[in-house]
Scaffold this active site. Structure first.
Site: not given
Length: 483
Positions: A91, A146, A148, A240
């Site tokens: 996004d 994610d 990272d 989450d």
């Protein structure tokens, strides 16, 4: 001196009692981490011919070149290519989309079944991106990473085997590890705090049969559980936690693999860490407001589990209560109001537990590196977390009042071309409050400096490091790396 207004004294006593209970919750978790029996998972050994389709979702927002690294990790997963789907849910609004397009094109040339989805409207933020991607796949299992984080090659082998053996399990969560743990005192403190969550809290909840909250990344979901729980919802900043608790209320269980590490990157500046902690605090309290009526109205869970879950999602309210108790306690510190014996006794208990319980909780995460290193990290964690009092209290209060804010990504590295420099407006609130509180206490009640030392040092430290725009705390505090 005047006797305190009964309402003020009553509110202060109530706040201290709740803070005492929240501290007790941390102490109980630390004890149960060692006393509760282990619950080993018994995964199935799946032959290659039995391996199901798996969807790997990689939600991104202005992550830059991190997409290339996470895509390489996805390609390296030990799973048949014909049963592996990868979605890059990007996004981005800062030009990172072009990096994703190049990385996805390169991965396709190497035979990876990968799809790039880009939304021009970030409806429901990360939850919206995950939901939109999910609608384009019928894979029975969904892994989420994610940008990272770097999953190990055997991640899917180990997690799918667990869910295949446990039909009533919604998801299995792996433990976060830290690539840049020793970069600075700040990263060491963050690692200590996160290790306490994963090694102590998550492990204790797993051993007790309590829901282990999904941490947004490094986990594998059963698609049927996501659908049954109502799917991803973006009305909180911790989608989450929200989904994992809704799944538990629908009767699904959760699993935890302490020995499955997925390394990730910690924020390198206090400003970035402050943004992250604000989001997590506000999101937890939003879940508290949203789910508490459903948790206590239904009969799905025994009362002791409802109570433990209430403490779990209500723990960040300690910042709101702490800020309130500090304000209410100023007249007593100044000597303009006299406390009754009841308030004095409660204050002593709250202070002792408020100091001892977090130390026990943080120390239980391990003493690797020796006692000196552990002491520095634990005291640093106490001080830095205290320095977030104002920011996190605002996040909790906004959640209680229903004030909505956007999901703000946590930058893990310093932006290129932006060296550390003085930014007074960033840390002025914490720095000014810390110095003002120090001056007030020295003038009115010097002995209270001992009582408020961690809070004052935390506020001043967090404020100073924000002023220096995340300059390495190890340099600012004269501490060498790995000390």
């Amino acid at each position: 001196m005047l006797a305190a207004e009964p309402s003020v004294e009553l509110l202060l006593m109530l706040g201290l009692v709740i803070l005492t209970l929240l501290s007790t919750n941390l102490l109980v978790l630390a004890l149960l981490r060692w006393l509760a029996p282990r619950r080993p998972l018994r995964p199935w050994a799946l032959a290659d011919a039995e391996l199901p389709d798996v969807l790997v979702q990689l939600p991104l927002y202005n992550e830059g070149e991190l997409v290339e690294r996470i895509l390489r990790a996805a390609m390296a997963l030990d799973w048949p290519r014909d049963r592996l789907q990868v979605q890059v849910l990007d996004d981005s609004t800062d030009g990172s989309l072009e990096v994703s397009q190049r990385a996805v094109a390169a991965a396709r040339r190497e035979g990876l079944h990968v799809e790039l989805l880009h939304r021009t409207r970030r409806t429901a933020f990360k939850a919206g991106a995950l939901a939109e991607g999910l609608a384009r796949s019928d894979a029975p299992y969904v892994a989420i990473f994610d940008a990272d984080f770097l999953p190990p090659r055997d991640f899917l082998r180990r997690t799918v085997a667990v869910l295949a053996a446990e039909p009533g399990m919604a998801y299995v969560q792996a433990r976060w590890a830290h690539v840049n743990r020793d970069e600075s005192l700040l990263t060491r403190v963050q690692a200590r705090l996160l290790d306490s969550h994963f090694r102590v809290e998550q492990e204790a909840r797993w051993r007790l049969g309590l829901p282990v909250p999904f941490n947004g990344t490094c986990g594998l979901w059963r698609r049927a559980a996501i659908d049954d729980a109502g799917g991803w919802e973006g009305d909180t900043l911790t989608e989450d936690l929200d989904l994992s608790l809704r799944a538990r209320l629908r009767g699904w269980r959760s699993g935890y693999l302490l020995d499955l590490e997925v390394p990730g990157v910690l924020p390198v500046s206090v400003r970035a860490w402050r943004v992250q902690q604000f989001r997590w605090t506000k999101g937890f309290v939003q879940c508290f407001v949203k789910l508490m009526p459903r948790i206590w109205r239904g009969s799905e869970l025994p009362i002791w589990q409802r109570l433990m879950i209430s403490f779990q999602i209500g723990q960040p309210l300690a910042f709101v209560l702490g800020a309130g108790c500090l304000l209410l306690g100023l007249p007593f510190m100044a000597g303009t109001a006299v406390a009754g014996s009841g308030l004095g006794s409660i204050a002593v208990v709250a202070s002792v537990l408020g100091f001892a319980a977090p130390i026990a909780f943080l120390t239980s995460a391990g003493t690797g590196g020796g006692p000196r290193r552990t002491a520095v990290e634990v005291l640093g964690a106490l001080a830095f977390t205290s320095g977030l009092l104002l920011s996190n209290a605002r996040g909790g209060l906004e959640a209680l009042l229903g004030y909505r804010t956007e999901f703000v990504r946590t930058p893990k590295t310093r932006a290129k071309g932006h060296p550390a420099r003085l930014r007074w407006r960033n840390g002025f609130l914490e720095l000014g409050t810390g110095l003002a509180l120090l001056g007030f206490v020295l003038l009115e009640q010097p002995f209270a400096v001992i009582y408020l030392a961690l809070l004052i040092s935390g506020l001043v430290g967090v404020g100073v490091m924000q002023v220096f725009d995340g300059a390495a705390p190890s340099r600012l505090l004269g501490l060498r790396r790995g000390a």
